[in-house]
Each structure stands twice: as structure tokens, then as C-alpha cells.
Design a protein around this motif. Structure first.
Motif, mmCIF file in Angstrom:
data_model
loop_
_atom_site.group_PDB
_atom_site.id
_atom_site.type_symbol
_atom_site.label_atom_id
_atom_site.label_comp_id
_atom_site.label_asym_id
_atom_site.label_seq_id
_atom_site.Cartn_x
_atom_site.Cartn_y
_atom_site.Cartn_z
ATOM 1 N N GLY D 9 0.819 -1.209 0.000
ATOM 2 C CA GLY D 9 0.000 0.000 0.000
ATOM 3 C C GLY D 9 0.850 1.254 0.000
ATOM 4 N N LYS D 10 0.466 2.177 0.857
ATOM 5 C CA LYS D 10 1.140 3.472 0.957
ATOM 6 C C LYS D 10 2.636 3.340 1.264
ATOM 7 N N LEU D 11 3.003 2.298 2.020
ATOM 8 C CA LEU D 11 4.412 2.101 2.397
ATOM 9 C C LEU D 11 5.270 1.785 1.172
ATOM 10 N N ALA D 12 4.681 1.059 0.220
ATOM 11 C CA ALA D 12 5.417 0.744 -1.014
ATOM 12 C C ALA D 12 5.629 2.005 -1.844
ATOM 13 N N ASP D 13 4.668 2.954 -1.736
ATOM 14 C CA ASP D 13 4.859 4.250 -2.414
ATOM 15 C C ASP D 13 6.094 4.968 -1.868
ATOM 16 N N ASN D 28 12.954 -4.011 16.345
ATOM 17 C CA ASN D 28 13.217 -2.630 16.778
ATOM 18 C C ASN D 28 14.364 -2.003 15.985
ATOM 19 N N SER D 29 15.437 -2.778 15.812
ATOM 20 C CA SER D 29 16.573 -2.226 15.070
ATOM 21 C C SER D 29 16.222 -2.080 13.579
ATOM 22 N N LEU D 30 15.351 -2.953 13.096
ATOM 23 C CA LEU D 30 14.885 -2.830 11.715
ATOM 24 C C LEU D 30 14.143 -1.504 11.511
ATOM 25 N N VAL D 31 13.247 -1.188 12.451
ATOM 26 C CA VAL D 31 12.470 0.055 12.358
ATOM 27 C C VAL D 31 13.403 1.266 12.408
ATOM 28 N N ASP D 32 14.371 1.239 13.343
ATOM 29 C CA ASP D 32 15.336 2.349 13.435
ATOM 30 C C ASP D 32 16.060 2.556 12.113
ATOM 31 N N SER D 33 16.520 1.473 11.560
ATOM 32 C CA SER D 33 17.278 1.534 10.319
ATOM 33 C C SER D 33 16.420 2.086 9.169
ATOM 34 N N LEU D 34 15.162 1.600 9.097
ATOM 35 C CA LEU D 34 14.263 2.069 8.022
ATOM 36 C C LEU D 34 13.937 3.550 8.180
ATOM 37 N N ASN D 35 13.730 3.977 9.433
ATOM 38 C CA ASN D 35 13.365 5.375 9.664
ATOM 39 C C ASN D 35 14.484 6.322 9.253
ATOM 40 N N LYS D 36 15.749 5.871 9.399
ATOM 41 C CA LYS D 36 16.867 6.699 8.950
ATOM 42 C C LYS D 36 16.858 6.820 7.435
ATOM 43 N N ARG D 37 16.605 5.665 6.795
ATOM 44 C CA ARG D 37 16.658 5.637 5.336
ATOM 45 C C ARG D 37 15.434 6.320 4.700
ATOM 46 N N TYR D 38 14.257 6.109 5.306
ATOM 47 C CA TYR D 38 13.008 6.658 4.741
ATOM 48 C C TYR D 38 12.270 7.427 5.845
ATOM 49 N N GLU D 40 9.950 9.400 6.001
ATOM 50 C CA GLU D 40 8.490 9.460 5.911
ATOM 51 C C GLU D 40 7.840 8.253 6.598
ATOM 52 N N LEU D 41 8.558 7.124 6.644
ATOM 53 C CA LEU D 41 8.008 5.926 7.293
ATOM 54 C C LEU D 41 7.744 6.172 8.776
ATOM 55 N N ALA D 42 8.588 7.012 9.401
ATOM 56 C CA ALA D 42 8.468 7.254 10.841
ATOM 57 C C ALA D 42 7.137 7.892 11.210
ATOM 58 N N THR D 43 6.542 8.568 10.263
ATOM 59 C CA THR D 43 5.268 9.248 10.545
ATOM 60 C C THR D 43 4.086 8.549 9.865
ATOM 61 N N THR D 44 4.319 7.343 9.380
ATOM 62 C CA THR D 44 3.256 6.611 8.687
ATOM 63 C C THR D 44 2.816 5.421 9.541
ATOM 64 N N LYS D 45 1.512 5.194 9.579
ATOM 65 C CA LYS D 45 0.951 4.123 10.422
ATOM 66 C C LYS D 45 1.115 2.769 9.747
ATOM 67 N N VAL D 67 9.552 -10.724 6.720
ATOM 68 C CA VAL D 67 9.077 -9.512 7.392
ATOM 69 C C VAL D 67 8.258 -8.687 6.405
ATOM 70 N N ALA D 68 7.108 -8.223 6.874
ATOM 71 C CA ALA D 68 6.251 -7.400 6.011
ATOM 72 C C ALA D 68 5.747 -6.206 6.795
ATOM 73 N N LEU D 69 5.720 -5.053 6.145
ATOM 74 C CA LEU D 69 5.153 -3.854 6.769
ATOM 75 C C LEU D 69 3.781 -3.600 6.161
ATOM 76 N N LEU D 70 2.781 -3.535 7.047
ATOM 77 C CA LEU D 70 1.394 -3.498 6.580
ATOM 78 C C LEU D 70 0.696 -2.227 7.039
ATOM 79 N N PRO D 71 0.329 -1.360 6.110
ATOM 80 C CA PRO D 71 -0.462 -0.181 6.488
ATOM 81 C C PRO D 71 -1.889 -0.622 6.857
ATOM 82 N N PRO D 72 -2.709 0.304 7.392
ATOM 83 C CA PRO D 72 -4.075 -0.066 7.799
ATOM 84 C C PRO D 72 -4.819 -0.767 6.647
ATOM 85 N N PHE D 73 -5.501 -1.858 6.990
ATOM 86 C CA PHE D 73 -6.180 -2.658 5.965
ATOM 87 C C PHE D 73 -7.395 -1.909 5.407
#
Lengths: 76, 147, 147, 76
Positions: D9-13, D28-38, D40-45, D67-73
Motif C-alpha cells: 500500500g502506501k508504504l510501497a509508495d 526494533n533495530s529494523l524500524v530504526d534503520s528504516l526510519n533513517k533511510r526513509y 516518511e516511514l516514521a510518521t506513517t501508520k 518480514v512485512a510492513l502493513l499499512p491499515p487494511f
């Protein structure tokens, strides 16, 4: 005064789908008269509709009254 | 005086699946609809004293049933935010496995459509003067009673 | 180890009314069924910032969705006395007015079919990893969110 | 260790439909790493699924983790 009543379902099996009853000023006297003529009706469950409304108490009839005897519904 | 004439709900014989499909298809132009809820009553081959129900022969006090259905419809539209409602009930012979009742409600959101459909089914089963004569496999019959 | 393989629920594009009719028709041989409950989700031409939804493009995390649906199905069958349940969800493009979800439950008695259908709809909306991208009339888009 | 994650969804955008992340022993470390790289992900549900199960707390990852990141269904 004569009133024509219509009967449905199991009641029509007992007394036919339409019956004329004489000298019945109200629904109580109608029921008494029918029970004499068709004793099986006295032990059969039904409600009475006058002018397409189910009644819950004795109701005065006139010659234009549409009276129907309705056994338990089973549509659907 | 009632302004609107009660709509006829009765159809002769079973309700065909193609009729249901057509009814669904007609709603594709109503693009404010988000959810449809449908209930279908199907004749069951119940066992009664060792015999089986082959079909049900439906009769109704039609005038009164249509007036009652009119009232139910008005009540349901007053209570739920519906786009539309369609109700069809069979008269005459409907075999086991065939459809005798079709209730169809549509709304912008699912909750109204679902609740309205269920309430309509419950009310019409309780209030419409319709009778089912269950014709058994040995050619005797039994008058159905709704619970 | 799970014995049963999850059934696929996904179909490409909209769900045709003729498909729904066929599905209903197939149940006429199951004469122990007394009631069917059907929910249909239809794409709404919602207004978003003055633009209109022309269609929804559905994507899913299919593997996970099918496992989730398997669990929902098992739970619903454990809770309700159902004869059968069928669920279909669109993937890809579905235009406003077209059907994207078809949930169909059948039972001997109406109550189980109706309650099971509603609970299945609620659960799959909350639990299935499926996303709708609303394509607007001006060629922009908006990610839908279920309430 | 490198973990491959898929996004919907929106995360793939924001980050594309699939991303590889290095040196992430847990979510947790995955999220930290992604937030540095992207950022916008840090503020996306979104929620995280590991091996097709949504997780609610920090979860250890291995190189076979799906591992999959899933925005609201928004199905139905």
C-alpha cells in the motif's frame, strides 16, 4: 346481520375458505357461532383480522366488515 | 390516506437465481451504495414422522400482507439509512432446494444494510399472513409453523 | 501441521452478478439448507476533496490473507452451525458500482447464517491484509482505510 | 545479517515494494534503520508481520524471517 369471513391454511381445511355467519354483532359472537358449527375450530390456534388488522379484543362488526381467520404464519 | 400504493412482493413459484442476479446487477448504477445484504429462504427437505418435505405450497392473505409489508418497509426506512430495499416472496409450489424468499437491502455502509435486512426478515416472518403447506413424499401434507 | 490447504478467495477484477447467481444455484442440491445470508461490498463513488472515486485497485499480501481467512473460517464454523461458507475478494481494478467482496453463508436456520455472515465480514475487514487504492477522476489516488 | 522486507500500500509508495536491510537482529533495530533511510516511514501508520503473524513487541529476526510492513487494511 350476516357477515362473510375468509379462512386460511389449516382453518380452510376445517371450514372452507369462506363462510357466511348470521346474527353476529361482534367477533365474540362470531367465534361462538363458528365453534358450534365447526367444533374443531375451537381447539385450533388462530387470530382474527377485521379490515386487515389483527384484533386483540371483542370488536363490533357491520355488514361491510372484512373478517379473516388466520392460523399461525409460516412465510419465508 | 396513504399516498403510496403498496408494492407487490409476491411471485408465482420459486425465485430463480437469475432473477437475483438481475436484481443485483441493476444496482451497479447506484454508485452511492457500499454494501448489499441479502437473505434467501430455501425450502428444506425436513423429515416429518419419517416422511420428507418434497415442496411447500404457499398461500397468503395478499391484501393484508401487502399492507403489512408497506408498514414494515416504512418502519425500516425510518430506522436505517438505506438506499433501497427489495422483498419477494413465492406463492404456489416451491420444491425443496428452491428459493421462496428474497430480501435485499442496500446502503452506503454495511452496518445499515445488514441490520435492516435481518430486521426485515424477522418482521415479515412474524407479521405477514403467509402460510406454507408442506407437501410430503407420501402425498400427505403438514402445515408449517414459524418459530 | 495444518491438514487443510487454505482455499483461495481472490479473483481478478470485479465479481460478476452471474458468478453470484451460479454460486446460489449450486446450493439447490443441498436440501438441508433453510437460509442463505449474503453480503456484497460495492465500490462507492465517494467524493474526496471535490474529486470522485472512479475505481479501486486492490492489492493483498496474499499468503498471509489466505492463512488469516483459513483461521476466520475455522472459528466461524466452530461457533455457528453452518452448512457452508464461501468468500471471494477482488484483486486489481474494480470500478465504482462493481462488486469487490462476496460473503455467502448457509445454514439449516436463518439465525446462524445471518450471524455468521456478519461476523465474517467484520473479521475479514479488520484482519485481512488487503489494500484499496482509490483512483480518482483526476488521475490522482488516495489510499482507502477501513473504519 | 541482512533481512529482506516487503511493503504494501502506501508504504510501497514511500520505500518500494521490497527492501533489504543489513545488521538488524530484531524488529526494533529494523524500524530504526528504516526510519533513517526513509524518514516518511516514521510518521506513517503500519504494523509489522513476521512470518505472516502481526507482532506486538520486539521480535528477534533471522535470515529466513519473512518480514512485512502493513499499512491499515482496507479490503472489502
Amino acid at each position: 346481520m350476516s357477515v362473510k369471513i375468509i379462512l386460511f391454511g389449516k382453518l380452510a381445511d376445517i371450514a372452507g375458505s369462506s363462510v357466511s355467519v348470521d346474527n353476529v354483532p361482534d367477533t365474540n359472537s362470531l367465534v361462538d357461532s363458528l365453534n358450534k358449527r365447526y367444533p374443531e375450530l375451537a381447539t385450533t390456534k388462530y387470530v382474527i383480522a377485521v379490515d386487515k388488522q389483527v384484533i386483540n379484543e371483542n370488536t363490533v362488526l357491520n355488514k361491510k366488515s372484512m373478517v379473516a381467520l388466520l392460523p399461525p404464519f409460516s412465510g419465508g | 390516506m396513504k399516498e403510496r400504493k403498496p408494492k407487490n412482493i409476491f411471485v408465482q413459484g420459486p425465485i430463480a437465481s437469475s432473477f437475483i442476479a438481475d436484481s443485483i446487477q441493476k444496482h451497479s448504477s447506484k454508485t452511492d451504495i457500499g454494501g448489499h445484504s441479502i437473505f434467501l429462504g430455501q425450502v428444506r427437505a425436513d423429515k416429518i414422522d419419517g416422511k420428507e418435505v418434497a415442496s411447500i405450497e404457499y398461500t397468503a392473505y395478499e391484501d393484508m400482507a401487502l399492507e403489512k409489508m408497506y408498514t414494515i418497509r416504512e418502519d425500516i426506512f425510518a430506522k436505517y439509512d438505506l438506499t433501497c430495499m427489495h422483498v419477494y416472496h413465492s406463492l404456489g409450489n416451491v420444491k425443496a432446494g428452491e428459493i421462496s424468499l428474497f430480501v435485499f437491502t442496500s446502503s452506503a455502509h454495511r452496518k445499515a444494510a445488514i441490520d435492516a435486512c435481518e430486521e426485515t426478515v424477522e418482521r415479515l416472518k412474524a407479521e405477514l399472513p403467509v402460510w406454507g403447506k408442506e407437501l410430503l413424499t407420501d402425498e400427505t401434507y403438514h402445515w408449517k409453523e414459524n418459530k
